[in-house]
Design a protein around this motif. Sequence first.
Motif, PDB file in Angstrom:
ATOM      1  N   VAL A  67       8.650  14.827  -5.321  1.00  0.00           N
ATOM      2  CA  VAL A  67       7.269  14.351  -5.490  1.00  0.00           C
ATOM      3  C   VAL A  67       6.911  13.393  -4.355  1.00  0.00           C
ATOM      4  CG1 VAL A  67       5.710  13.061  -6.993  1.00  0.00           C
ATOM      5  CG2 VAL A  67       7.389  14.653  -7.986  1.00  0.00           C
ATOM      6  N   MET A  68       7.793  12.457  -4.091  1.00  0.00           N
ATOM      7  CA  MET A  68       7.548  11.454  -3.049  1.00  0.00           C
ATOM      8  C   MET A  68       7.375  12.099  -1.681  1.00  0.00           C
ATOM      9  SD  MET A  68       9.935   8.119  -2.293  1.00  0.00           S
ATOM     10  CE  MET A  68      11.339   9.136  -1.800  1.00  0.00           C
TER      11      MET A  68
ATOM     12  N   PHE B  97      13.023   1.886  -2.048  1.00  0.00           N
ATOM     13  CA  PHE B  97      12.061   0.803  -2.260  1.00  0.00           C
ATOM     14  C   PHE B  97      11.910  -0.031  -0.994  1.00  0.00           C
ATOM     15  CE2 PHE B  97      10.589  -3.379  -3.468  1.00  0.00           C
ATOM     16  CZ  PHE B  97       9.694  -3.165  -4.496  1.00  0.00           C
ATOM     17  N   GLY B  98      13.034  -0.318  -0.324  1.00  0.00           N
ATOM     18  CA  GLY B  98      12.978  -1.190   0.842  1.00  0.00           C
ATOM     19  C   GLY B  98      12.447  -0.534   2.097  1.00  0.00           C
TER      20      GLY B  98
ATOM     21  N   GLU C  22       0.837  -1.204   0.000  1.00  0.00           N
ATOM     22  CA  GLU C  22       0.000   0.000   0.000  1.00  0.00           C
ATOM     23  C   GLU C  22       0.870   1.252   0.000  1.00  0.00           C
ATOM     24  OE1 GLU C  22      -2.360  -0.461   3.489  1.00  0.00           O
ATOM     25  OE2 GLU C  22      -3.465  -2.204   2.711  1.00  0.00           O
ATOM     26  N   GLY C  23       1.956   1.223   0.775  1.00  0.00           N
ATOM     27  CA  GLY C  23       2.868   2.356   0.826  1.00  0.00           C
ATOM     28  C   GLY C  23       3.525   2.620  -0.514  1.00  0.00           C
TER      29      GLY C  23
ATOM     30  N   GLY D  31       3.740   6.303  -5.017  1.00  0.00           N
ATOM     31  CA  GLY D  31       4.088   6.308  -6.424  1.00  0.00           C
ATOM     32  C   GLY D  31       5.449   5.711  -6.691  1.00  0.00           C
ATOM     33  N   ILE D  32       5.911   4.830  -5.774  1.00  0.00           N
ATOM     34  CA  ILE D  32       7.196   4.151  -5.972  1.00  0.00           C
ATOM     35  C   ILE D  32       6.910   2.902  -6.797  1.00  0.00           C
ATOM     36  CG2 ILE D  32       9.165   3.037  -4.868  1.00  0.00           C
ATOM     37  CD1 ILE D  32       8.657   4.720  -2.409  1.00  0.00           C
ATOM     38  N   GLY D  33       7.052   3.034  -8.088  1.00  0.00           N
ATOM     39  CA  GLY D  33       6.667   1.943  -8.955  1.00  0.00           C
ATOM     40  C   GLY D  33       7.762   1.505  -9.889  1.00  0.00           C
ATOM     41  N   GLN D  34       7.329   1.061 -11.048  1.00  0.00           N
ATOM     42  CA  GLN D  34       8.244   0.477 -12.016  1.00  0.00           C
ATOM     43  C   GLN D  34       8.550   1.419 -13.173  1.00  0.00           C
ATOM     44  OE1 GLN D  34       5.436  -2.457 -10.576  1.00  0.00           O
ATOM     45  NE2 GLN D  34       6.175  -3.667 -12.291  1.00  0.00           N
TER      46      GLN D  34
END
Length: 285
Positions: A68-69, A127-128, A51-52, A57-60
């Motif tokens: 932004v994040m 990411f982690g 969900e986080g 918006g941490i995607g591929q």
Amino acid sequence: MNSATGSDDPRDYLVEQSFENYTETDHATWRTLATRQREILKGRIANQFLEGLDRLGIGQEGIPDFRVMNRRLREATGWEVVAVPGLIPDLAFFRLLADRKFPAGFWIRKPEQIDYIEEPDIFHDVFGHVPLIMQPVYADYLEAYGKAGLVAAEHGALKRLARLYWYTVEFGLAQTPDGLRIVGAGIASSPGETIFALESQSPNRVRFDLGRVMRTLYRIDDYQETYFVLDGVEAWPSLDLDRLIPLWQHLEGQDDIKPGDLQPEDDVLAQGDGSYHAAKAKSAA
């Protein structure tokens, strides 16, 4: 946890992410890592982590832009990610956490380092680590950890805090209604350890106990021999200093525990057979 020498003032290490300097190769490396890891994590990591990722918006698509994040992160929990050039001294690290700032390396591994790097890069750090900081309970735990670290330095207890960080923030597991799930960033950013931590018969899985964890040595060069299991995704330990300081004093008279050893008082959820590390040791002999 960080380990470096130098100034203890965190301002000496803050740099710009310089998002515009990333190359297409850098973004492609992120996409490869994120696509692979997200697939492996399905059914293995706490739902709150996924969900986080989505909310931040941490995607591929490529490396996230901190600007932004951070807007989303500040709105959710009052935290922000700040760029640093690499590992920073412990006190600088603690001060950033105490101020609700998470230090992250801004560089990304090279394509030939996809499977392993010695020093954490932006993929591990962002990411982690960052998705769970969208959860208020976890965000509060990290802040309390930073404040506890500053006090631990005065009491000669930094090794105790390092072990706590290692076995929770980096390599923690948690019980959930769906079964055992990953909550540690070191596992969440490693495809091999994602599977090993949950599915291998080699490691021990022991119910979390604060004093036990603070006595336990850990491996920095391989998969863990023991994982500690929280009672829930929000069951992060209380870091009340009135409790911690007497505990540190009590632990001073006790021996350290080797990474793979069990204790008579442990609540063992799964006793490992040690086969993975035994095989590695045999092949190295």
